[in-house]
Design a protein around this motif. Structure first.
Motif, PDB file in Angstrom:
ATOM      1  N   PRO A 187      -0.113  -1.143   0.580  1.00 35.60           N
ATOM      2  CA  PRO A 187       0.178  -0.068  -0.131  1.00 35.60           C
ATOM      3  C   PRO A 187       0.273   0.891  -0.297  1.00 35.60           C
ATOM      4  O   PRO A 187       0.473   2.226  -0.228  1.00 35.60           O
ATOM      5  N   ASP A 188       2.265   1.067   1.041  1.00 41.31           N
ATOM      6  CA  ASP A 188       2.218   2.495   0.692  1.00 41.31           C
ATOM      7  C   ASP A 188       4.388   2.453   0.272  1.00 41.31           C
ATOM      8  O   ASP A 188       4.599   3.185  -0.045  1.00 41.31           O
ATOM      9  N   GLY A 189       4.304   1.395  -0.001  1.00 38.93           N
ATOM     10  CA  GLY A 189       5.520   1.078  -1.476  1.00 38.93           C
ATOM     11  C   GLY A 189       6.653   0.507  -0.393  1.00 38.93           C
ATOM     12  O   GLY A 189       7.908  -0.249  -1.038  1.00 38.93           O
ATOM     13  N   THR A 190       6.369   0.672   0.921  1.00 41.39           N
ATOM     14  CA  THR A 190       7.633  -0.321   1.711  1.00 41.39           C
ATOM     15  C   THR A 190       7.406  -1.664   1.971  1.00 41.39           C
ATOM     16  O   THR A 190       6.032  -1.701   2.053  1.00 41.39           O
ATOM     17  N   CYS A 191       8.057  -2.206   2.344  1.00 40.27           N
ATOM     18  CA  CYS A 191       8.253  -3.581   2.727  1.00 40.27           C
ATOM     19  C   CYS A 191       6.742  -3.898   3.936  1.00 40.27           C
ATOM     20  O   CYS A 191       7.050  -2.749   5.151  1.00 40.27           O
ATOM     21  N   VAL A 192       6.285  -4.785   3.742  1.00 38.10           N
ATOM     22  CA  VAL A 192       5.627  -5.293   4.596  1.00 38.10           C
ATOM     23  C   VAL A 192       6.325  -6.399   5.573  1.00 38.10           C
ATOM     24  O   VAL A 192       6.260  -7.902   5.282  1.00 38.10           O
ATOM     25  N   ARG A 193       5.750  -6.084   6.845  1.00 37.54           N
ATOM     26  CA  ARG A 193       6.131  -7.448   7.944  1.00 37.54           C
ATOM     27  C   ARG A 193       5.752  -7.822   8.922  1.00 37.54           C
ATOM     28  O   ARG A 193       4.618  -7.124   9.852  1.00 37.54           O
ATOM     29  N   ASP A 194       5.373  -8.923   9.393  1.00 40.26           N
ATOM     30  CA  ASP A 194       4.921  -9.339  10.646  1.00 40.26           C
ATOM     31  C   ASP A 194       5.690  -9.370  11.990  1.00 40.26           C
ATOM     32  O   ASP A 194       6.449  -9.887  12.355  1.00 40.26           O
ATOM     33  N   TYR A 195       5.341  -8.541  12.457  1.00 41.26           N
ATOM     34  CA  TYR A 195       5.918  -8.211  14.178  1.00 41.26           C
ATOM     35  C   TYR A 195       5.436  -9.002  15.503  1.00 41.26           C
ATOM     36  O   TYR A 195       3.619  -8.749  15.074  1.00 41.26           O
ATOM     37  N   ILE A 196       5.645  -9.942  15.541  1.00 41.76           N
ATOM     38  CA  ILE A 196       4.849 -10.774  17.119  1.00 41.76           C
ATOM     39  C   ILE A 196       5.769 -10.422  17.952  1.00 41.76           C
ATOM     40  O   ILE A 196       7.018 -10.536  18.480  1.00 41.76           O
ATOM     41  N   HIS A 197       5.309  -9.821  19.807  1.00 47.36           N
ATOM     42  CA  HIS A 197       6.084  -9.420  21.151  1.00 47.36           C
ATOM     43  C   HIS A 197       6.796 -10.725  21.524  1.00 47.36           C
ATOM     44  O   HIS A 197       5.915 -12.228  21.218  1.00 47.36           O
ATOM     45  N   VAL A 198       7.783 -10.451  21.765  1.00 47.12           N
ATOM     46  CA  VAL A 198       8.195 -11.392  22.925  1.00 47.12           C
ATOM     47  C   VAL A 198       7.615 -11.964  23.502  1.00 47.12           C
ATOM     48  O   VAL A 198       8.071 -13.452  23.805  1.00 47.12           O
ATOM     49  N   LEU A 199       6.436 -11.402  24.689  1.00 44.80           N
ATOM     50  CA  LEU A 199       6.094 -12.206  25.360  1.00 44.80           C
ATOM     51  C   LEU A 199       5.099 -14.262  24.835  1.00 44.80           C
ATOM     52  O   LEU A 199       4.851 -14.452  24.808  1.00 44.80           O
ATOM     53  N   ASP A 200       4.428 -12.413  23.725  1.00 40.49           N
ATOM     54  CA  ASP A 200       4.026 -13.619  22.648  1.00 40.49           C
ATOM     55  C   ASP A 200       4.399 -15.305  22.404  1.00 40.49           C
ATOM     56  O   ASP A 200       4.103 -16.587  21.556  1.00 40.49           O
ATOM     57  N   LEU A 201       5.790 -14.753  21.978  1.00 37.07           N
ATOM     58  CA  LEU A 201       6.544 -15.962  21.751  1.00 37.07           C
ATOM     59  C   LEU A 201       7.396 -16.170  23.021  1.00 37.07           C
ATOM     60  O   LEU A 201       7.082 -18.033  22.699  1.00 37.07           O
ATOM     61  N   ALA A 202       7.658 -16.616  24.122  1.00 44.65           N
ATOM     62  CA  ALA A 202       7.270 -16.919  24.937  1.00 44.65           C
ATOM     63  C   ALA A 202       6.949 -18.160  25.280  1.00 44.65           C
ATOM     64  O   ALA A 202       6.466 -19.315  25.739  1.00 44.65           O
TER      65      ALA A 202
END
Length: 326
Positions: A214-229
């Motif tokens: 949508p804005d021309g820049t890369c899109v990534r999925d960010y996940i909180h480190v506590l959710d990973l734990a």
């Protein structure tokens, strides 16, 4: 249950150690401190400084602590570096991981959690990316993780140990104001943005603004480190029912510009950013589907909002502007 955590002084590993201790597990951390920080290790966890390249050290830890399970975080993890130094990853990551798996098998460890990566998928055929996506590692780093997954597959097939491979993209945020992200050099977008907010960098580069987003820049999925734990602990407990492989993410992506704008709002600081050339190999959009672990284990992110992720990281960076050296 006794848990051996390799790389337990690193960013994600130390957060998992804190959450394991909080949940009542006995934990021993094995880390060479090449990338981790002794101050990040929970005081209730036993700590051994050692390298996974030394099989004797691993065996000594196994014999002394008799772990019931292993969580393996220790690894070289920089995708770009792996393209420049492939054997550091294809040799050392694999060799050290194999040393650990062999020692675990020899000491009758029944459960093994591998910190894997969504870099297994290179440029995916569909987004969001689920665990059934075709494996096509995007770098020697991703390849090294896939090799370890295959080794663990055979340990399971031969009824030696059960395993969980957890594949995730961009870990972010801070568990609390005394436990956060501190890399040298720093390569992750959110801490770099916050270093600019702190005045430690003059600005940052946006690598390309002509992507199909949508804005021309890369899109990534960010996940909180506590959710990973939380996902690691749920997977550990579920291994009594058999091995499993899961992708982990929030299920939505944020562009580079969205991250910068959100950080400006959270910090109240001007964060200069300029557009530079694309980096080779950066896909337009990478978003993980976590439907399988949601359905199987009841896992769901508790901190999915980008504002929350950045706010927790900002609290840590303000208190520790020079990282754990403070």
């Amino acid at each position: 249950m006794n848990i051996l955590v390799t790389g337990g002084a690193g960013y994600i590993g130390s957060t998992c150690v804190h959450q394991l201790v909080k949940a009542g597990y006995d934990v021993v951390v094995l880390d060479n401190l090449s990338q981790g920080h002794r101050a990040a290790v929970h005081p209730a966890a036993a700590f051994v400084r050692g390298d996974l390249d030394d099989r004797a050290t691993i065996d000594d830890v196994m014999q002394a602590h008799r772990p019931d399970a292993v969580m393996h975080f220790a690894s070289h993890t920089l995708v770009g570096e792996s393209m420049e130094e492939p054997f550091l990853y294809l040799d050392r990551n694999v060799r050290c991981g194999l040393n650990l798996i062999r020692s675990a098998a020899a000491h009758n460890v029944e459960r093994f959690i591998l910190s894997s990566t969504a870099n297994l998928f290179g440029t995916p055929e569909q987004v969001p990316i689920d665990a059934s996506e075709r494996i096509d590692p995007g770098s020697p780093y991703g390849e090294s993780k896939f090799i370890l997954e295959r080794i663990l597959h055979w340990m399971d097939a031969l009824d030696t140990m059960r395993f969980a491979a957890l594949r995730y993209f961009n870990a972010a945020g801070a568990a609390h104001e005394d436990l956060g992200e501190d890399h040298d050099p720093e390569t992750h977008l959110i801490p770099i943005v916050l270093e600019v907010a702190l005045g430690q960098r003059d600005g940052l580069s946006i690598f390309g603004d002509d992507y199909d987003t949508p804005d021309g820049t890369c899109v990534r999925d960010y996940i909180h480190v506590l959710d990973l734990a939380d996902a690691h602990i749920r997977a550990l407990e579920a291994l009594g029912d058999g091995s499993c492989t899961y992708n982990l993410g929030n299920g939505r992506g944020y562009s580079v510009r969205e991250v910068i704008e959100t950080a400006r709002a959270v910090t109240g600081r001007d964060i200069p950013a300029t557009v530079s050339d694309r980096r080779p190999g950066d896909p337009d959009t990478l978003i993980a589907s976590s439907d399988e672990i949601r359905d199987d284990l009841g896992w769901a992110p508790q901190y999915p909002a980008l504002e929350t992720i950045i706010e927790t990281a900002w609290q840590w960076h303000q208190k520790h502007p020079h990282g754990y050296d403070d």
